[in-house]
Design an enzyme around this catalytic site. Structure first.
Site, PDB file in Angstrom:
ATOM      1  N   GLU A  35      32.528 -25.059  -4.123  1.00  0.00           N
ATOM      2  CA  GLU A  35      33.280 -26.149  -3.695  1.00  0.00           C
ATOM      3  C   GLU A  35      32.649 -27.650  -3.704  1.00  0.00           C
ATOM      4  OE1 GLU A  35      33.730 -23.317  -2.534  1.00  0.00           O
ATOM      5  OE2 GLU A  35      35.767 -22.569  -2.738  1.00  0.00           O
TER       6      GLU A  35
ATOM      7  N   HIS B 281      41.252 -17.295   7.304  1.00  0.00           N
ATOM      8  CA  HIS B 281      41.853 -17.602   6.319  1.00  0.00           C
ATOM      9  C   HIS B 281      43.426 -18.233   6.829  1.00  0.00           C
ATOM     10  CE1 HIS B 281      38.986 -15.876   3.806  1.00  0.00           C
ATOM     11  NE2 HIS B 281      39.874 -15.776   2.707  1.00  0.00           N
TER      12      HIS B 281
END
Lengths: 361, 332
Positions: B60, B129
């Site tokens: 990322e 998450h």
């Protein structure tokens, strides 16, 4: 026993090269540029102690040959991203010393209009894409610029300069992987001056031969003597051609010596004085002067004249910076957004802040 | 007007912008061959090719930063971060670089970048998450942050974000992807970044929300109408810039406010809204501004614990009752 100053590839203390195939005027221009960077940085250090320059200030002293050699190899199509030790790069790329010094002074006439400072120099016209002050931050950006060149089928390459310790950060690994995977025209230039602040290369890197660290990405790497302007120029040219024509990224490691502390305020207590003495003795600027003298390319009169010229130009840069206006508080929110949208502060809010700064309510 | 899902609205917009502007390029993990982890980019790689819809390695920081650099050279990358939890490894490139490049270099470079990512929790995705980090980005001057709640808004704001010359963080929600709404198919509309919308008018109390919590607020408002409580719903749409005027004007009318947000209670978006209200409408308030937010734990996996930790409709209803009972108007 004193620790040995970091030796260049061939182990020679004095840079000695055959200059016979070179254009003498070009060589003299390199010397002029190197001396200009030297005096600019020495005077910048002095201006810092006079509080004309604030924040952090990192000097390129000892790295002049690397910078001038690199810029000699680049074309107008190329883009340059650097870290925060970048005054010399933007000057060698062709920007007048005045607007660079003005940026260090925080003036409106500075290359980043006084918004950036020493660590954040920028010039769109010459594709000098910024000094970046977060270690490793410029690597993904430069990789992306190379991606854009390739996507848009444009000529040119990207050079991404960094210090030795940057090869330990995550962005290095992610950027090199992407550049190699996507075959991007980018050269990662490592300026290895032996130290990341006070940590030696050997203390920070499991593979201290930094040019080899591209092996994990099957990326070509070379090490050159960073004190040798022609060695740097020739290596950069070669890697540049390869990057542009074959879309092959590469690592170029230039080994040199940092003449002073990490930044102007660093007292440099962690280096052995003997090591520093030795390192400074191998001064790329005076070594190049000796080479030019010995080759009868430059005589004492020319060297003296060049020193006078450089002295004058740096003084003019300081005078320009000194006389330049500060940015206005009413312009505080200029450049916040490229596309204006509702509910962002503008001139009116800035004027209110300006009034408060003047003691109003 | 055709009714489509939030997912379809995003997919349509991405496809239309790819077709409209060749500088637009999509990037992210599994967005091409895999068709997108949540199928937002479904079909786009086969339509536009691998050069326009680019599968990236799991890196990322690398590919977000690469997109910033490409944007500086005139491209218009739209990056997908699979979920906002993974954006943290790219935050240096967004906060230290994308947000500052235009200002710090005196206006010489632009970063026309969109980072799309779903925030919040759904199902039992547990601690790592299910997080909401939009406030981290809304905090940062130089960024624009939008969080649409309907397919119509998603389309109008995504178009605006892609055509904007600044870095825009585009907040989506896993729980919204299958929601439906009316979206005009042939109209090239955009919605202004920096403007909130009064999604429902009311007179007794203002509920401020964004993204999925707007949907919850709208349902609650509809239900409470049967009890004679008139709820006004302000959908922020944009978290930065924040449309303080719309919020304050609503509270001046209703004199009460509850904020509902999916992020954690302390230092969340609701804290900013509450501060905005007391600065702008202090004299109008009949009750303290209340916040309905996530319970401050690393979200536990166990269904019962997870459910108890997330803000929902019942929490909002309870807060509205508390606000109304605590003030004069309800007692008259």
């Amino acid at each position: 026993m004193a620790k040995q100053a970091k030796q260049p590839v061939d182990g020679a203390e004095e840079v000695r090269r055959d200059l016979s195939g070179e254009d003498p005027e070009q060589l003299k221009h390199y010397y002029y540029q190197m001396l200009l960077l030297r005096r600019f940085e020495e005077r910048a250090g002095e201006m810092y102690t006079k509080a004309k320059i604030g924040g952090y200030c990192h000097l390129n002293l000892g790295e002049e040959a690397t910078i001038v050699g690199l810029m000699a190899a680049l074309t107008a199509d190329d883009y340059i991203f650097t870290n925060y030790r970048e005054h010399g790069y933007i000057i060698a790329r062709g920007i007048e010393p005045g607007p660079v010094m003005a940026e260090l002074f925080g003036k409106e006439t500075g290359v980043s209009r006084g918004r950036g400072g020493s660590m954040h120099l920028f010039d769109a016209g010459t594709h000098f894409m910024g000094g970046y002050a977060i270690v490793g931050g410029q690597l993904p950006l430069a990789t992306g610029a190379a991606y854009a060149l390739k996507q848009q089928n444009r000529p040119g390459v990207v050079v991404c300069q960094m210090g030795d310790a940057t090869t330990n950060i995550g962005a290095w690994h992610e950027s090199l992987n992407l550049a190699a995977l996507w075959k991007l025209p980018v050269i990662y230039l490592i300026v290895n001056n032996g130290y990341g602040m006070g940590t030696t290369v050997e203390e920070g890197a499991a593979e201290p031969d930094l040019y080899k660290r591209g092996a994990a990405f099957r990326m070509h790497g070379e090490r050159v003597d960073g004190r040798d302007v022609l060695a740097i120029r020739d290596a950069a040219r070669r890697l540049r051609e390869r990057a542009e024509n074959e879309k092959q990224p590469a690592i170029l490691e230039a080994v040199s010596f940092r003449f002073r502390g990490h930044s102007v305020i660093d007292a440099d207590r962690y280096r052995d004085p003997e090591e520093v003495k030795q390192g400074r003795a191998q001064d790329p600027v005076s070594m190049f002067a000796r080479q030019l003298s010995d080759a009868k390319i430059a005589d004492d009169a020319w060297l003296k004249e060049t020193a006078t010229r450089v002295e004058r130009e740096v003084q003019e840069a300081i005078d320009f910076a000194d006389k330049s206006p500060d940015p206005k508080i009413e312009d505080l929110f200029d450049y916040m957004y490229a596309t204006p949208v509702p509910n962002t502060p503008g001139r009116e809010e800035a004027l209110a802040i300006a009034r408060q700064a003047q003691g109003g309510r | 007007m055709p009714v489509i899902t939030y997912r379809q609205a995003l997919n349509d917009t991405l496809g239309e912008e790819l077709a409209r502007d060749e500088r637009v390029v999509l990037m992210g993990e599994e967005i091409g061959k895999f068709q997108g982890s949540y199928r937002i980019t479904e079909g786009l790689q086969s339509e536009f090719g691998k050069q326009r819809v680019v599968d990236t390695p799991i890196a990322e920081e690398g590919f977000v930063g690469l997109a910033v650099g490409a944007a500086m050279l005139g491209m218009r990358p739209v990056v997908e971060i699979m979920t906002i939890n993974f954006i943290l490894v790219a935050i240096d490139q967004i906060v230290n670089h994308a947000s500052k490049i235009h200002y710090m270099f005196g206006g010489q470079a632009r970063v026309p970048l969109v980072v799309r990512t779903p925030s919040g929790g759904v199902g039992q995705l547990a601690a790592t998450h299910s997080q909401s980090f939009e406030n981290w980005f809304a905090y940062c001057p130089g960024l624009k942050v939008v969080a649409p709640s309907t397919p119509y808004d998603a389309k109008g704001l995504l178009r605006a974000a892609i055509r904007d010359d600044d870095p825009v963080i585009f907040i989506e929600s896993l729980a919204l992807y299958d929601t439906k709404g009316e979206v005009p198919q042939d109209e090239d509309y955009t919605l202004p970044i920096g403007k909130a919308e009064v999604k429902r008018e009311g007179t007794d109390i203002t509920v401020v929300a964004y993204s999925r919590m707007t949907v919850v607020a709208m349902q609650v408002a509809q239900n409470l109408e049967k009890e004679g409580i008139s709820v006004e719903v302000v959908d922020l749409r944009s978290l930065r810039p924040l449309d303080r005027e719309t919020i304050v004007n609503s509270v001046k009318k209703t004199s009460r406010a509850v904020v509902i947000e999916e992020d954690w209670y302390s230092y969340g978006i609701g804290a900013e809204i509450a501060a905005t209200i007391q600065e702008g409408a202090f004299d109008y308030l009949d009750a303290p501004v209340l916040r309905v937010a996530g319970v401050e734990v690393p979200l536990p996996y166990a269904a019962k614990l997870s459910q108890a930790s997330k803000p929902g409709a019942q929490d909002l209803i309870n807060a509205i009752y508390r606000s109304l009972e605590g003030g004069k108007r309800w007692q008259k």
